[in-house]
Scaffold this active site. Structure first.
Site, PDB file in Angstrom:
ATOM      1  N   ARG A 207      -2.411 -35.052 -39.953  1.00  0.00           N
ATOM      2  CA  ARG A 207      -1.523 -36.037 -40.588  1.00  0.00           C
ATOM      3  C   ARG A 207      -0.088 -35.965 -40.041  1.00  0.00           C
ATOM      4  O   ARG A 207       0.736 -36.821 -40.339  1.00  0.00           O
ATOM      5  CB  ARG A 207      -1.527 -35.853 -42.107  1.00  0.00           C
ATOM      6  CG  ARG A 207      -2.804 -36.420 -42.734  1.00  0.00           C
ATOM      7  CD  ARG A 207      -2.752 -36.370 -44.245  1.00  0.00           C
ATOM      8  NE  ARG A 207      -3.051 -35.051 -44.756  1.00  0.00           N
ATOM      9  CZ  ARG A 207      -2.669 -34.622 -45.958  1.00  0.00           C
ATOM     10  NH1 ARG A 207      -1.935 -35.395 -46.745  1.00  0.00           N
ATOM     11  NH2 ARG A 207      -2.996 -33.409 -46.350  1.00  0.00           N
TER      12      ARG A 207
ATOM     13  N   LYS B  72       0.664 -27.958 -36.204  1.00  0.00           N
ATOM     14  CA  LYS B  72       1.564 -28.191 -37.332  1.00  0.00           C
ATOM     15  C   LYS B  72       2.523 -27.031 -37.604  1.00  0.00           C
ATOM     16  O   LYS B  72       3.708 -27.254 -37.845  1.00  0.00           O
ATOM     17  CB  LYS B  72       0.743 -28.485 -38.594  1.00  0.00           C
ATOM     18  CG  LYS B  72       1.613 -28.633 -39.830  1.00  0.00           C
ATOM     19  CD  LYS B  72       0.877 -29.283 -40.975  1.00  0.00           C
ATOM     20  CE  LYS B  72      -0.136 -28.370 -41.594  1.00  0.00           C
ATOM     21  NZ  LYS B  72      -0.788 -29.011 -42.754  1.00  0.00           N
TER      22      LYS B  72
ATOM     23  N   THR C 174     -10.534 -22.838 -45.072  1.00  0.00           N
ATOM     24  CA  THR C 174      -9.574 -21.747 -45.309  1.00  0.00           C
ATOM     25  C   THR C 174     -10.276 -20.411 -45.584  1.00  0.00           C
ATOM     26  O   THR C 174      -9.764 -19.350 -45.208  1.00  0.00           O
ATOM     27  CB  THR C 174      -8.630 -22.095 -46.473  1.00  0.00           C
ATOM     28  OG1 THR C 174      -9.402 -22.575 -47.586  1.00  0.00           O
ATOM     29  CG2 THR C 174      -7.638 -23.175 -46.083  1.00  0.00           C
TER      30      THR C 174
ATOM     31  N   ASN D 246      -3.021 -25.447 -57.117  1.00  0.00           N
ATOM     32  CA  ASN D 246      -3.113 -24.267 -56.262  1.00  0.00           C
ATOM     33  C   ASN D 246      -2.092 -24.355 -55.132  1.00  0.00           C
ATOM     34  O   ASN D 246      -2.071 -25.324 -54.387  1.00  0.00           O
ATOM     35  CB  ASN D 246      -4.534 -24.210 -55.670  1.00  0.00           C
ATOM     36  CG  ASN D 246      -4.693 -23.079 -54.673  1.00  0.00           C
ATOM     37  OD1 ASN D 246      -4.061 -22.037 -54.805  1.00  0.00           O
ATOM     38  ND2 ASN D 246      -5.546 -23.298 -53.675  1.00  0.00           N
TER      39      ASN D 246
ATOM     40  N   ASN E 105       2.505 -31.431 -44.718  1.00  0.00           N
ATOM     41  CA  ASN E 105       1.322 -32.058 -44.140  1.00  0.00           C
ATOM     42  C   ASN E 105       1.649 -33.272 -43.289  1.00  0.00           C
ATOM     43  O   ASN E 105       0.857 -33.676 -42.453  1.00  0.00           O
ATOM     44  CB  ASN E 105       0.348 -32.465 -45.254  1.00  0.00           C
ATOM     45  CG  ASN E 105      -0.195 -31.247 -45.988  1.00  0.00           C
ATOM     46  OD1 ASN E 105      -0.785 -30.359 -45.372  1.00  0.00           O
ATOM     47  ND2 ASN E 105       0.040 -31.186 -47.279  1.00  0.00           N
TER      48      ASN E 105
ATOM     49  N   ARG F 215      27.921 -23.116 -27.012  1.00  0.00           N
ATOM     50  CA  ARG F 215      26.523 -23.013 -26.591  1.00  0.00           C
ATOM     51  C   ARG F 215      26.129 -21.548 -26.452  1.00  0.00           C
ATOM     52  O   ARG F 215      26.963 -20.658 -26.543  1.00  0.00           O
ATOM     53  CB  ARG F 215      26.338 -23.774 -25.277  1.00  0.00           C
ATOM     54  CG  ARG F 215      26.449 -25.296 -25.479  1.00  0.00           C
ATOM     55  CD  ARG F 215      26.410 -26.024 -24.161  1.00  0.00           C
ATOM     56  NE  ARG F 215      25.281 -25.585 -23.348  1.00  0.00           N
ATOM     57  CZ  ARG F 215      25.218 -25.677 -22.030  1.00  0.00           C
ATOM     58  NH1 ARG F 215      26.240 -26.205 -21.354  1.00  0.00           N
ATOM     59  NH2 ARG F 215      24.175 -25.256 -21.367  1.00  0.00           N
TER      60      ARG F 215
ATOM     61  N   SER G 232      47.028 -27.260 -16.727  1.00  0.00           N
ATOM     62  CA  SER G 232      46.133 -28.356 -17.120  1.00  0.00           C
ATOM     63  C   SER G 232      45.390 -28.913 -15.920  1.00  0.00           C
ATOM     64  O   SER G 232      45.920 -28.958 -14.807  1.00  0.00           O
ATOM     65  CB  SER G 232      46.956 -29.491 -17.743  1.00  0.00           C
ATOM     66  OG  SER G 232      47.538 -29.029 -18.934  1.00  0.00           O
TER      67      SER G 232
END
Ligand code: UD1
Ligand code: CA
Length: 449
Positions: free
Chosen positions: A15, A22, A81, A170, A227, A316, A388
Site C-alpha cells: 500500500r 516499507k 506474521t 492489537n 501502511n 553540510r 571580499s
C-alpha cells in the site's frame, strides 16, 4: 530475566506504492526500522533479531549499520506474521528468557510501555499483548477480552460484525517466554481469510492450553502503524510534534516550534535559540547557548556554544563550528573546521577547509575545492583576513595574520603576515568617464532627431 527482541520487517508494504521496502521509508531522516530498533533498545535486549524479506539486502544493511550486533534472518516467502517470528527461532537457539515481538512498521512504542509489558510477564502472564482503543479500528486485529484478560485476537478480515464493533485493537507488540512462544507458533495454522500464519493466533492458543494472556494498553498515538504514504506523513507530523515538545522541555527556545523540523538524532543544548523555519537533517549537535537563525538548514554538523548561524545558512556534513564562530546569511559550509571566533558572515562557500581562530572571511569568498576530479583543502591561519570576493584555489594556504585583497584569485600559498593581491592593477583615466558619457548622449540625440 534476559530479553530478546524480534523485529518483523519482511513485508513489502504494497500500500506504500513503492520500490523501497516499507520499513526503509523514513521519518525524521531515519528508516522506520531504525525507529523500531531504537524503541526496542529501551529494554536493553540481550539479543536482537530482524526478520527481513522484501528488499532483504537493503534492510540487512540498514539494520547492521545501526547496530552490528543485530542478527538478520530471512523470511523468503511472506506467509504471515506468525511464520515471520518462527524464522527467528534458529537465531535464538540457546536463548532462554522473554521475547518481545515488534513490527518494523510501528515506530513509536515508548520505553515505559515495553517495560509495562515485561512487568506483566514478571507478574505471571504467559502471553502479553499491547492493545489500544482505536478511534477508527478499520483493519486492525480486535482484542476479544474480559477486562485485561485476553481470550483471543481476531483479524478484521475474519471477524464477525459483533467482533468488528470492538474498539480495543492489537498493536502488534507481543511478549512471551521464548520457549512458550515458539511452541505455540508450531500450532498456528493458516486456515483463515488471508491464508496466512498469524502471530495473532498465539493468545487464543495459549488460552486453549490453559495459559494466561494479558493486555497492556497504551495511547493510540504510540502504536500508530505505517501502511500508506498518508500514514507516513502522519507519522512524521506526530514525531515532529513530540520532538519539538521534547526540545522545549529540555530548555531550548523555539520561537515558532511548528516550523522547526528535527531529526531522530538531533541534539540541541539548553538555552540554544532556534528561530523559525529551521530544518535539522541527520547528525546535528547544537551546543548550549548557540543561536540558529531563521531559514537555516543543518546536517551532519556540530555547532558549539555561543555560535550564531544564519539567517539562511547551510551547514553540510563535516561542518564543525568552534565556540563563538559566526556563519551568516547565504553561507554554505561543508567539511570544514571553523575555529573559535572566526566569522564567515555573508555569501560564501567554504568547503574542505580549516579556518583559524578569529579569521574573518569576507563576503563572497569561495573555496574552489573541486578540480572536476579531486577535492582539495584550503587552510586559513589564525587572524587572517580574506578580502571580499576572494577565490581560494585549493590546495592553498593563507598564513597566520595574512590578508588577501578583495577580488583576488589566490593560487599560491600566502606566507604568515603577507598581503596577497591576485587581480589586475587598477588604472584611472582622467576625465574619460565624462567624455564617454557626453559622446553617448550626443549619439542618442542624433538617432532620435
Ligand atoms: C498486523 C496484525 C493486526 C494488528 C496490526 C497492527 C497480524 C496477523 N495482524 O496486521 O492484528 O492490528 O498489525 O499494525 O499480525 N511481516 C513480515 N512477514 C510477513 C508478514 C508481515 O515480516 O509474512 C511484517 C511486516 O513487514 C510488518 C509487520 O510484520 O512490519 C506487520 O505486517 P502487516 O502485514 O502490516 O500486518 P497488518 O495487516 O497491519
Ligand atoms: Ca501493518
Amino acid at each position: 530475566m534476559p530479553t530478546a527482541l524480534i523485529v518483523l520487517a519482511a513485508g513489502q508494504g504494497s500500500r506504500m506504492q513503492s520500490d523501497r521496502p516499507k520499513v526503509l521509508h523514513e521519518v525524521a531522516h531515519a528508516p522506520l526500522l531504525v525507529h523500531a530498533l531504537t524503541a526496542g533498545a529501551a529494554v536493553a535486549p540481550d539479543r536482537v533479531v530482524v526478520v527481513a524479506g522484501h528488499g532483504g539486502d537493503a534492510v540487512e544493511t540498514v539494520a547492521r549499520n545501526h547496530d552490528e550486533d543485530v542478527v538478520v534472518v530471512r523470511q523468503e516467502e511472506q506467509l504471515g506474521t506468525g511464520h515471520a517470528v518462527l524464522q527467528a527461532r534458529a537465531a535464538l537457539a540457546g536463548f532462554s528468557g522473554d521475547v518481545i515481538v515488534l513490527y518494523g512498521d510501528t515506530p513509536f512504542i515508548r520505553p515505559e510501555t515495553l517495560e509495562a509489558m515485561l512487568a506483566a510477564r514478571a507478574e505471571g502472564a504467559d502471553v502479553v499483548v499491547l492493545g489500544f482503543e482505536a478511534a477508527d479500528p478499520g483493519r486492525y486485529g480486535r482484542l476479544i477480552a474480559t477486562g485485561d484478560r485476553l481470550e483471543r485476537i481476531v483479524e478484521a478480515k475474519d471477524a464477525t460484525p459483533e467482533e468488528l464493533a470492538v474498539r480495543l485493537c492489537n498493536s502488534g507488540v507481543l511478549a512471551a517466554d521464548a520457549e512458550t512462544l515458539f511452541a505455540l507458533l508450531d500450532q498456528v495454522g493458516n486456515d483463515n481469510a488471508a491464508k496466512e500464519y498469524y502471530l495473532t493466533d498465539v493468545p487464543g492458543l495459549a488460552r486453549a492450553g490453559r495459559m494466561s494472556a494479558r493486555i497492556v494498553t497504551c495511547p493510540e498515538a504510540e502504536t500508530m502503524g505505517v501502511n500508506t504514504r498518508a500514514d507516513l506523513a502522519a507519522a512524521e507530523a506526530a514525531f515532529q510534534a513530540r520532538a519539538r515538545a521534547g526540545a522545549l522541555e529540555d530548555g531550548v527556545t523555539l520561537i515558532a516550534p511548528e516550523t522547526v523540523f528535527l531529526a531522530l538524532d538531533t541534539v540541541i543544548g539548553r538555552d540554544a535559540v532556534v528561530e523559525p523555519h529551521v530544518v535539522f537533517g541527520p547528525g546535528v549537535t547544537v551546543e548550549s547557548g548557540a543561536t540558529i537563525r531563521a531559514f537555516s538548514h543543518l546536517e551532519g554538523c556540530h555547532v558549539s556554544e555561543g555560535c550564531v548561524v544564519g539567517p539562511y545558512a547551510r551547514l553540510r556534513p563535516g561542518a564543525e563550528l568552534d565556540r563563538n564562530a559566526k556563519v551568516g546569511n547565504f553561507v554554505e559550509v561543508k567539511s570544514a573546521q571553523v575555529a573559535e571566533g572566526a566569522k564567515i558572515n555573508h555569501l560564501s562557500y567554504v568547503g574542505d577547509a580549516t579556518i583559524g581562530p578569529r579569521a574573518n572571511i569576507g563576503a563572497g569568498t569561495i573555496t574552489c575545492n573541486y578540480d572536476g576530479v579531486f577535492k582539495h583543502r584550503t587552510e586559513i591561519g589564525a587572524d587572517a583576513f580574506i578580502g571580499s570576493n576572494t577565490a581560494l584555489v585549493a590546495p592553498v594556504r593563507v598564513g597566520v595574520g595574512a590578508m588577501t585583497g578583495s577580488g583576488s584569485v589566490v593560487t599560491m600559498d600566502v606566507p604568515d603576515g603577507d598581503l596577497a593581491l591576485g587581480r589586475a592593477k587598477q588604472v584611472n583615466k582622467p576625465g574619460l568617464a565624462a567624455r564617454l558619457m557626453a559622446k553617448l548622449k550626443a549619439e542618442k540625440a542624433r538617432r532620435t532627431q
